[in-house]
Scaffold this active site. Structure first.
Site, mmCIF file in Angstrom:
data_model
loop_
_atom_site.group_PDB
_atom_site.id
_atom_site.type_symbol
_atom_site.label_atom_id
_atom_site.label_comp_id
_atom_site.label_asym_id
_atom_site.label_seq_id
_atom_site.Cartn_x
_atom_site.Cartn_y
_atom_site.Cartn_z
ATOM 1 N N SER A 238 96.083 13.744 95.658
ATOM 2 C CA SER A 238 96.582 12.402 95.942
ATOM 3 C C SER A 238 95.405 11.451 96.071
ATOM 4 C CB SER A 238 97.412 12.404 97.222
ATOM 5 O OG SER A 238 96.538 12.509 98.326
ATOM 6 N N LYS A 239 95.751 10.204 96.254
ATOM 7 C CA LYS A 239 94.769 9.112 96.362
ATOM 8 C C LYS A 239 93.657 9.429 97.388
ATOM 9 C CE LYS A 239 93.672 5.148 94.974
ATOM 10 N NZ LYS A 239 93.184 5.108 93.637
ATOM 11 N N ARG A 240 94.040 10.161 98.414
ATOM 12 C CA ARG A 240 93.071 10.547 99.439
ATOM 13 C C ARG A 240 91.861 11.287 98.870
ATOM 14 N NH1 ARG A 240 94.395 14.822 102.447
ATOM 15 N NH2 ARG A 240 96.220 15.381 101.222
ATOM 16 N N HIS A 241 92.114 12.012 97.761
ATOM 17 C CA HIS A 241 91.040 12.822 97.182
ATOM 18 C C HIS A 241 90.148 12.022 96.249
ATOM 19 C CE1 HIS A 241 94.218 15.886 98.131
ATOM 20 N NE2 HIS A 241 93.167 16.410 98.715
ATOM 21 N N GLY A 242 90.430 10.733 96.109
ATOM 22 C CA GLY A 242 89.603 9.913 95.212
ATOM 23 C C GLY A 242 90.459 9.292 94.130
#
Ligand code: GLU
Length: 467
Positions: A238-242
């Site tokens: 997800s976006k959290r990972h970049g």
């Protein structure tokens, strides 16, 4: 064997993400590997969430990745008549029926079933009422009451689903729109799709789709459900990972082939090999080597793979990808020959094209900017003679190839008694404005005689004027 026909059917409700791009790539590679056909279809029946802008972005992303299609893009929103024809067929053959249960009744029914520990799927109220079409009616598929539906998946093996658990599902909503399961099956039948490679979040939909194939008397395609892509902490990517979207990677300076290489390794392998060109992938790709465990997307690995692709690409191939980054900086990079020379000096030193454009600055800056610490240290009166000598020797050369340059430097070394480094460093600062650059001979060759002479003379003038 029949020609393999695969498809990529994104819903245009956002950007093309890493996971979707991996799905597209697998389908495309399998079609190309087998000499088959790859079809692009936009599943835009969710009119509230689908946008033209997303569709355009997805198409742009695929084109940039070099994933081309043989048919399409088809738009489901333009094929509603076809879905209705199939729905009518299913109603006529008794496989589907109209249902007028209110949303409220369904909600109560579901809540009660859950509270009582029963299966919350539709209870079949309208199943045998033989209702006529009406404004608010949905159409439901009549699932078999007993038995199992078996998915024989290339990746997952055989999975049996209890038919009773599935319940009669909706195939046309009250607003007249077909549901995903209906539209996807109708399109896959109509387009002759015989191989479906997709994320394993669709496994639970598959028994419903298999039932539809069976009710329509169509042959089942081959299914390959690929484990979802995970982030470095092994949770779903997800976006959290970049960065998630393909175009973000383009804008960060990744090469399409570098990203394709990293994407393919998210679930497919060929021994322990990491590096593949697109042509090699087309030659080697097979369904058998799609793994059962989820691929972990590691940006550091992508960066390393990208650096390899930059290293191995000839300047002519890199140039069109680098140009937008040079233009963004306002450089005039229209001279192809000069550009190719510049790239040659930077391929081993740049992991991304953005980094390469940064490192190419001194080749294009007009006027050249000088790092003040470098100037202070190296453009000094003590170095005036060296620079004048280098200018004199290089000025006599016809070619800026490495060998004649070496000779010229050797002559300066002999004359001054200085070591190579003591000569090269002031020359480097004079030519690049910085203390770090590609090798001095490479740099001189790429800059070309005119720029070299002009910059040496500027540096000499700067020293003389005491700047
Ligand atoms: N439109 C669906 C999605 O984007 C397609 C799924 C499928 O491949 O059947 O998830």
């Amino acid at each position: 064997m029949d020609t393999i026909v695969t498809r990529f059917p994104p819903s245009p409700t956002g950007h093309l993400h890493i996971g979707g791009a991996r799905t597209a790539l697998f389908n495309w590679l399998y079609a190309r590997h087998t000499g088959g056909k790859f079809i692009l279809r936009l599943e835009d029946t969710d009119t509230e969430r689908s946008t033209e802008q997303s569709a355009t972005g997805i198409i742009e992303s695929l084109k940039w990745l070099g994933i081309d299609w043989d048919e399409g893009p088809y738009y489901q929103s333009q094929r509603l008549d076809l879905y209705n024809t199939y729905i009518e067929k299913l109603i006529e053959s008794g496989h589907a029926y109209y249902c007028t249960c209110s949303a409220e009744r369904l909600k109560n029914m579901r809540e009660r079933a859950i509270a009582e520990g029963r299966n919350p799927s539709y209870d079949g109220t309208c199943r045998d009422r033989n209702l006529p079409p009406s404004k608010d009616a949905v159409v439901r598929f009549r699932t078999p009451d007993v038995g199992t539906t078996v998915l024989n998946d290339v990746v997952k093996g055989s999975i049996a689903f209890d038919n009773q658990e599935i319940g009669d599902f909706i195939i046309r909503r009250s607003d007249g729109m077909p549901t995903y399961n209906l539209a996807v099956v109708v399109d896959d039948i109509d387009m002759g799709i015989n191989t479906i490679i997709r994320g394993d979040d669709h496994v639970t939909n598959t028994p419903r789709q298999i039932m539809l194939y069976q009710a329509l008397g169509s042959e089942l395609p081959v299914f390959a459900h690929v484990p979802m892509v995970l982030g470095s902490d092994r949770s779903r990517l997800s976006k959290r990972h970049g960065a998630m979207s393909v175009l973000e990677y383009r804008d960060m300076g990744y090469l399409p082939d570098g990203l394709v290489n990293a994407l393919v390794r998210l679930g497919w392998s060929h021994g322990d090999r990491e590096y593949f060109t697109k042509d090699e992938l087309i030659e080697l790709f097979s369904l058998e080597h799609i793994g059962k465990s989820a691929g972990v997307f590691d940006p550091a690995k992508l960066l390393a793979i990208n650096a390899e692709h930059i290293k191995n690409s000839p300047p002519e191939k890199l140039a069109p990808h680098l140009l937008p980054f040079l233009k963004e900086k306002g450089y005039n990079a229209n001279d192809d020959k000069y550009l190719h020379g510049v790239i040659k000096t930077l391929t081993l030193r740049s992991k991304t094209l953005r980094e390469m454009a940064d490192k190419a600055a001194f080749y294009y800056e007009e006027p050249l900017s000088y790092d003040s610490a470098a100037t202070k240290k190296f453009l000094t009166p003590q170095n005036l003679e060296v620079l004048e000598l280098v200018a004199e020797k290089l000025g006599k050369l016809e070619s800026m190839a490495e060998e004649p340059q070496q000779k010229a430097f050797k002559e300066v070394m002999d004359k001054t008694g200085l070591k190579f480094g003591k000569i090269a460093q002031p020359v480097r600062v004079a030519l690049t404005g910085r203390t770090e650059s590609p090798g001095i001979f490479e740099t001189i060759e790429a800059l070309g005689k005119q720029k070299v002479m002009q910059r040496l003379n500027t540096a000499i003038e700067m020293i003389k004027k005491g700047q």
